[in-house]
Write a protein that holds these residues in place. Structure first.
Motif, mmCIF file in Angstrom:
data_model
loop_
_atom_site.group_PDB
_atom_site.id
_atom_site.type_symbol
_atom_site.label_atom_id
_atom_site.label_comp_id
_atom_site.label_asym_id
_atom_site.label_seq_id
_atom_site.Cartn_x
_atom_site.Cartn_y
_atom_site.Cartn_z
ATOM 1 N N TYR A 1 0.275 -2.490 1.628
ATOM 2 C CA TYR A 1 1.426 -2.879 2.801
ATOM 3 C C TYR A 1 0.625 -1.645 3.403
ATOM 4 O O TYR A 1 0.845 -1.587 4.552
ATOM 5 C CB TYR A 1 1.872 -2.399 1.782
ATOM 6 C CG TYR A 1 2.652 -4.315 1.524
ATOM 7 C CD1 TYR A 1 2.865 -4.926 2.644
ATOM 8 C CD2 TYR A 1 2.826 -4.499 0.679
ATOM 9 C CE1 TYR A 1 3.109 -6.054 2.057
ATOM 10 C CE2 TYR A 1 3.662 -5.488 0.214
ATOM 11 C CZ TYR A 1 3.556 -6.529 0.923
ATOM 12 O OH TYR A 1 3.638 -8.361 0.957
ATOM 13 N N LYS B 1 1.240 -0.973 -2.615
ATOM 14 C CA LYS B 1 1.973 0.213 -1.620
ATOM 15 C C LYS B 1 0.494 0.267 -1.542
ATOM 16 O O LYS B 1 0.863 0.451 -0.078
ATOM 17 C CB LYS B 1 2.454 1.281 -3.353
ATOM 18 C CG LYS B 1 2.574 2.263 -2.036
ATOM 19 C CD LYS B 1 3.079 3.837 -2.995
ATOM 20 C CE LYS B 1 3.635 4.734 -2.008
ATOM 21 N NZ LYS B 1 3.672 6.459 -2.574
ATOM 22 N N THR B 2 -0.625 0.775 -1.648
ATOM 23 C CA THR B 2 -1.683 1.154 -0.553
ATOM 24 C C THR B 2 -2.285 0.204 0.433
ATOM 25 O O THR B 2 -2.550 -0.309 1.265
ATOM 26 C CB THR B 2 -2.681 1.551 -1.461
ATOM 27 O OG1 THR B 2 -2.460 2.126 -2.258
ATOM 28 C CG2 THR B 2 -4.423 1.499 -0.769
ATOM 29 N N ASP C 1 -3.555 -1.320 -5.392
ATOM 30 C CA ASP C 1 -2.141 -1.650 -5.960
ATOM 31 C C ASP C 1 -1.956 -1.976 -4.543
ATOM 32 O O ASP C 1 -2.380 -1.785 -3.654
ATOM 33 C CB ASP C 1 -1.939 -0.616 -6.015
ATOM 34 C CG ASP C 1 -1.974 0.587 -5.833
ATOM 35 O OD1 ASP C 1 -0.878 1.151 -3.855
ATOM 36 O OD2 ASP C 1 -2.110 2.215 -6.166
#
Length: 258
Positions: free
Chosen positions: A126, A123-124, A121
């Motif tokens: 970044y 979020k991971t 995803d």
């Protein structure tokens, strides 16, 4: 077990498998084996017909057979005397040849050395981009990557033109030592760490051309071996030649080479 018998000639299962080079054993399809058997049958039938017609008794055929025999056996002497030359070439010889001939090894296209992580995803993605670097990239790959991670010691240069199209722009715009912004694909989010860019026209590294140099040095050793062997055989055999009997412009140069 006999696959085919024509008169007293037979093709066995063992014969069939022996005809396959060891490096291709796992790649040969049943159809290819069948085609080999068909070719064997055709050759055997035609060979037997040639014998029936006594073609083998004709003078020009016997001359050609004798020449083929000589060529085959001469080539076999060279092959057997030239085995494993590459094993006798040490690293120092390779390095020395590379240092003396670097201008021979110019890149003909842009290359890049990079590592890649694919995460689930954004979020991971970044999280990895903000915290990973050249020294700990493998740790983040082990923890988060969905695809196998290459050993940083064994990463080889890749032509930029061969990079997947969805990653090429990131590779071209990211500076060496930096990690690209996340790139979305069907697999997830890609993060590219650029280790080094190697532009067209630059000199290849020694490790990139090691096999090429090994081939060159092996060929040189083989040539020297053949020349030495021919020189020794001339001394052993009762030999006479008359270059002056050869007409043409090249007779002088031939005499100089003898």
């Amino acid at each position: 077990p006999v696959i085919v018998r024509i008169g007293k000639s037979v093709l066995t299962v063992e014969d069939l498998y022996k005809s396959i080079p060891p490096e291709y054993t796992d790649r040969i399809s049943p159809e290819q084996n069948v085609n080999y058997v068909k070719q064997w049958i055709q050759t055997e039938l035609l060979y037997r017909e040639a014998l029936r017609l006594k073609y083998d008794k004709e003078a020009h055929i016997q001359e050609r057979l004798e020449k083929m025999k000589k060529d085959l056996l001469a080539a076999e002497v060279i092959n057997r005397s030239s085995k494993n030359f590459s094993n006798s070439i040490d690293q120092a010889s390779i390095t020395d040849y590379y240092n003396q001939n670097q201008n021979q090894f110019i890149r003909d296209k842009d290359m890049v050395i990079y590592l890649e992580i694919v995460v689930e995803d954004l979020k991971t993605a970044y999280l990895v981009k903000q915290n990973a670097n050249l020294h700990n990239f493998s740790e983040y790959a082990e923890k988060y990557s969905k695809i196998p991670f290459s050993d940083t010691l064994n990463v080889t240069p890749v032509p930029v033109d061969d990079v997947p199209s969805d990653l090429k722009n990131a590779i071209q715009t990211t500076l060496p030592g930096n990690i690209s912004n996340p790139i979305k694909s069907g697999l997830g989010y890609h993060l590219i760490l650029i280790i080094e860019k190697l532009p067209k026209g630059s000199i290849c590294r020694e490790e990139e051309v090691r096999e090429e140099i090994l081939t060159i040095l092996s060929a040189k050793k083989q040539k020297e071996n053949i020349e030495n062997m021919i020189s020794a055989l001339r001394l052993k055999n009762d030999m006479e030649y008359n270059i002056n009997l050869i007409t043409g412009n090249n007779s002088d140069s031939l005499a100089n080479n003898q």
